[in-house]
Design an enzyme around this catalytic site. Sequence first.
Site, PDB file in Angstrom:
ATOM      1  N   GLN A 143      -4.988  -1.673   9.424  1.00  0.00           N
ATOM      2  CA  GLN A 143      -4.816  -2.912   8.748  1.00  0.00           C
ATOM      3  C   GLN A 143      -5.495  -3.948   9.673  1.00  0.00           C
ATOM      4  O   GLN A 143      -4.969  -4.076  10.793  1.00  0.00           O
ATOM      5  CB  GLN A 143      -3.231  -3.231   8.489  1.00  0.00           C
ATOM      6  CG  GLN A 143      -3.044  -4.400   7.782  1.00  0.00           C
ATOM      7  CD  GLN A 143      -3.577  -4.537   6.392  1.00  0.00           C
ATOM      8  OE1 GLN A 143      -3.832  -3.499   5.664  1.00  0.00           O
ATOM      9  NE2 GLN A 143      -3.904  -5.612   5.860  1.00  0.00           N
ATOM     10  N   ASP A 169     -11.193   2.252   3.251  1.00  0.00           N
ATOM     11  CA  ASP A 169     -11.443   0.885   3.196  1.00  0.00           C
ATOM     12  C   ASP A 169     -12.955   0.488   3.049  1.00  0.00           C
ATOM     13  O   ASP A 169     -13.345  -0.432   2.600  1.00  0.00           O
ATOM     14  CB  ASP A 169     -11.363   0.197   4.651  1.00  0.00           C
ATOM     15  CG  ASP A 169      -9.661  -0.513   4.395  1.00  0.00           C
ATOM     16  OD1 ASP A 169      -9.373  -1.120   3.292  1.00  0.00           O
ATOM     17  OD2 ASP A 169      -9.103  -0.700   5.449  1.00  0.00           O
ATOM     18  N   LYS A 207       0.881  -1.106  -0.129  1.00  0.00           N
ATOM     19  CA  LYS A 207       0.023   0.131   0.106  1.00  0.00           C
ATOM     20  C   LYS A 207       0.909   1.234  -0.040  1.00  0.00           C
ATOM     21  O   LYS A 207       0.510   2.111  -0.793  1.00  0.00           O
ATOM     22  CB  LYS A 207      -0.992  -0.165   1.223  1.00  0.00           C
ATOM     23  CG  LYS A 207      -2.081  -0.909   0.946  1.00  0.00           C
ATOM     24  CD  LYS A 207      -2.859  -1.333   2.276  1.00  0.00           C
ATOM     25  CE  LYS A 207      -3.787  -2.445   2.147  1.00  0.00           C
ATOM     26  NZ  LYS A 207      -4.636  -3.089   3.296  1.00  0.00           N
TER      27      LYS A 207
HETATM   28  N1  GUN Z   1      -6.649  -6.965   5.695  1.00  0.00           N
HETATM   29  C1  GUN Z   1      -6.857  -8.094   4.629  1.00  0.00           C
HETATM   30  N2  GUN Z   1      -7.404  -7.235   3.907  1.00  0.00           N
HETATM   31  C2  GUN Z   1      -7.560  -6.117   4.260  1.00  0.00           C
HETATM   32  C3  GUN Z   1      -8.029  -4.658   3.723  1.00  0.00           C
HETATM   33  O1  GUN Z   1      -8.609  -4.707   2.547  1.00  0.00           O
HETATM   34  N3  GUN Z   1      -8.161  -3.884   4.571  1.00  0.00           N
HETATM   35  C4  GUN Z   1      -7.615  -3.653   5.567  1.00  0.00           C
HETATM   36  N4  GUN Z   1      -7.551  -2.602   6.716  1.00  0.00           N
HETATM   37  N5  GUN Z   1      -7.202  -4.799   6.270  1.00  0.00           N
HETATM   38  C5  GUN Z   1      -7.055  -5.829   5.677  1.00  0.00           C
END
Ligand code: GUN
Length: 283
Positions: A97, A120, A53
């Site tokens: 996350q 998200d 990211k």
């Molecule tokens: N953990 C696995 N996929 C995601 C996601 O798309 N967003 C977040 N915040 N955590 C994750």
Amino acid sequence: MPQIIDGKAISAQIKEELQRKVAMLKKTQKTEICLAVIQVGSDPASTVYVGNKKKACAYIGIESLAYELPEETTQEELLALIDALNHNDKVNGILVQLPLPDQIHEDEVIRAIDPKKDVDGFHPQSVGALCIGQPGFVSCTPAGIIQLLKRSGIKIAGKECVVIGRSNIVGKPMALLLIRENATVTVAHSRTEDLKEVTKRADILVVAVGKPKMITREYVKEGAVVIDVGIHRNEDNKLCGDVDYDDVAPVCSAITPVPGGVGPMTIAMLMHNCVEAGTVRLE
Ligand code: GUN
């Protein structure tokens, strides 16, 4: 052979579009976009995702602020950081996350994020807005699947779509997005009786079951479009999806590979949401 839906190429195209948009915003409006990424603990998979990211932000021209908190962080400490970021005008998007350590309640953390910064799309307000067709952030994986279909020239309106999986992050928002695109939608899940009978009706089958290679050709109508959300490592350490690709590919009209299908779209759509957060007023 079917059309192979190339998520790597489509995500690259979206990221290039966003890069141009961000450069234009900087030049013409002096607008900078900034994403705060919070990781609690050091789960190796999360570290890889967070790293990807940050890399995508750098590529597009989005500033990223990384908060790496220790495993034993308390819920109060995390909520205090989110509150500070909610009130920091420089920060447009906040991403925590998942998963979080056991002492922290995921739901409360998600609810603490200002919906205007909820890139998200996990906040109940964002999900509610999607449900009633109002503006709000949309969960990145299902939003990416809509982009894959549209940019591959696959018609959604009027089609019979079956989503296998009812998670808050993929299955439910996927169904809502397909309804928004005027599809006829069925959501199947682990308690569905006669799953094959249901999935065989699908013109577009979205598979998010979390079981390696579970979907074989007996589940698929001839000529269907098959979208595979799963990602697993098989016995020889190779990546595979929820769909048995070699078995299903010959009977369908289009299919996403694993890797290189749905996976790369999630980050592309996160970047899209960050740019939206920096440019669009949601109220
Ligand atoms: N953990 C696995 N996929 C995601 C996601 O798309 N967003 C977040 N915040 N955590 C994750």
